[in-house]
Write an enzyme that holds these catalytic residues in place. Structure first.
Site: not given
Ligand code: SD4
Length: 320
Positions: A212, A202
């Site tokens: 973060r 991601t």
């Molecule tokens: C996040 N969980 O960085 C990830 C983003 C995500 O579907 O899942 N998007 O918070």
């Protein structure tokens, strides 16, 4: 009856499932399939929330989070806040296989990747730049953090306690997180031999504070795999999900006998109980290849799609 091999991944990322399936058809391992599948999403910039050119942070930079886990050996590798390297899950696998460590972060993770031969390149695109510029104009004051980032012409803050933060109800970033900027790939694979692996990749949350890290690279939060119990992966508001280790939790529910859908639901309910309006989803498979998913609905997020490729399918299919 046991279903093997199996690929299941979050969202409608069918190209990822296809890439993983190809590996399995040729007799490849679950681990190779997960890496290949998630890499495909990084190349495709799935939904703008995987790979380069998405989710610019407050400085306009795209940074990546990823993990991979081998459910046979319980080895795992992860990177977070990875800069300048497109193939985050590849680097996560290199951490797992070429070091005695499990998790590398930030600039040092990028230097490790470079030393392992990964190409260093700018992850910014004209699209991410335009998302960033628009947001900066609307949200930030000139030169607020000039002392922190000397060349910043504009930046954000000061940060105030979010409403209800003390009660653990909300995070600072939650208002910025919805279905449009939150589509991590989480993938679960069972290969022909029954080995189970999982992975995530991601670019996190749009306009995040630099540094973060979300739930996706955290083992047990973003994904988990144990060839003796099953695998799970999560997507959604990582600032919340990482506090509950939903993927680990779901796998443990399956170990105790819950079917995959029930395991996903139970993991979601634990988070919902504590966090009003929480947005997230979990996918699960057990060792027999039975699978399921559950999501916590929120405004702007009323349906969760996931993708499945299994014997008898000629192409990946998206389920709700
Ligand atoms: C996040 N969980 O960085 C990830 C983003 C995500 O579907 O899942 N998007 O918070």
């Amino acid at each position: 009856p046991t279903v093997r091999p199996l690929v299941i991944n979050t969202w409608s990322f069918t190209s990822a499932a296809e890439a993983a399936w190809k590996v399995l058809e040729l007799g490849g391992s679950a681990l190779d399939a997960v890496e290949k599948g998630c890499t495909q999403c990084e190349i495709d910039q799935c939904d703008g929330s995987v790979g380069y050119g998405g989710s610019p942070d407050e400085n306009g930079e795209t940074t990546l989070d990823a993990m991979i886990m081998n459910g046979n050996t319980m080895e795992a590798g992860a990177v977070a806040n990875l800069r300048r390297i497109k193939n985050a899950i590849g680097v996560a696998r290199a951490v797992m296989e070429h070091t005695k460590h499990t998790f590398l972060v930030g600039e040092s993770a990028s230097l490790f990747a470079e030393s392992m031969g990964f190409t260093s390149e700018d992850l910014t695109t004209s699209k991410s730049l335009s998302i960033y510029s628009k947001w900066l104009d609307q949200n930030c004051q000139p030169n607020f953090r000039k002392n922190v980032i000397p060349d910043a012409s504009k930046s954000c803050g000061p940060y105030k306690p979010a409403k209800g933060l003390q009660a653990g109800k909300q995070t600072v970033l939650q208002k910025d997180i919805d279905v449009r900027n939150h589509d991590t790939i989480g993938m679960l694979v069972i290969d022909k031999k029954g080995n189970i692996a999982s992975g995530t990749s991601t670019n996190g949350a749009t306009h995040k504070i630099p540094g973060r890290v979300g739930d996706s690279p955290i083992i047990g939060a973003g994904a988990y795999a144990d060839s003796t119990a099953g695998a799970a992966a999560a997507t959604g508001d990582g600032d919340i999900m990482m506090r509950f280790l939903p993927s680990y939790q779901a796998v443990e529910y399956m170990r105790s006998g819950a079917d995959p859908k029930a395991a996903c639901q139970k993991a979601i309910v634990r988070m919902q109980k504590h966090v009003e309006g929480f947005m997230g989803a979990v996918i699960c498979t057990n060792t027999t290849g039975s699978y399921g998913a559950a999501c916590s609905k929120a405004p702007g997020f009323t349906q969760f799609h996931f993708t499945v490729f299994k014997p008898g399918f000629s192409r990946p299919q998206t389920e709700v």
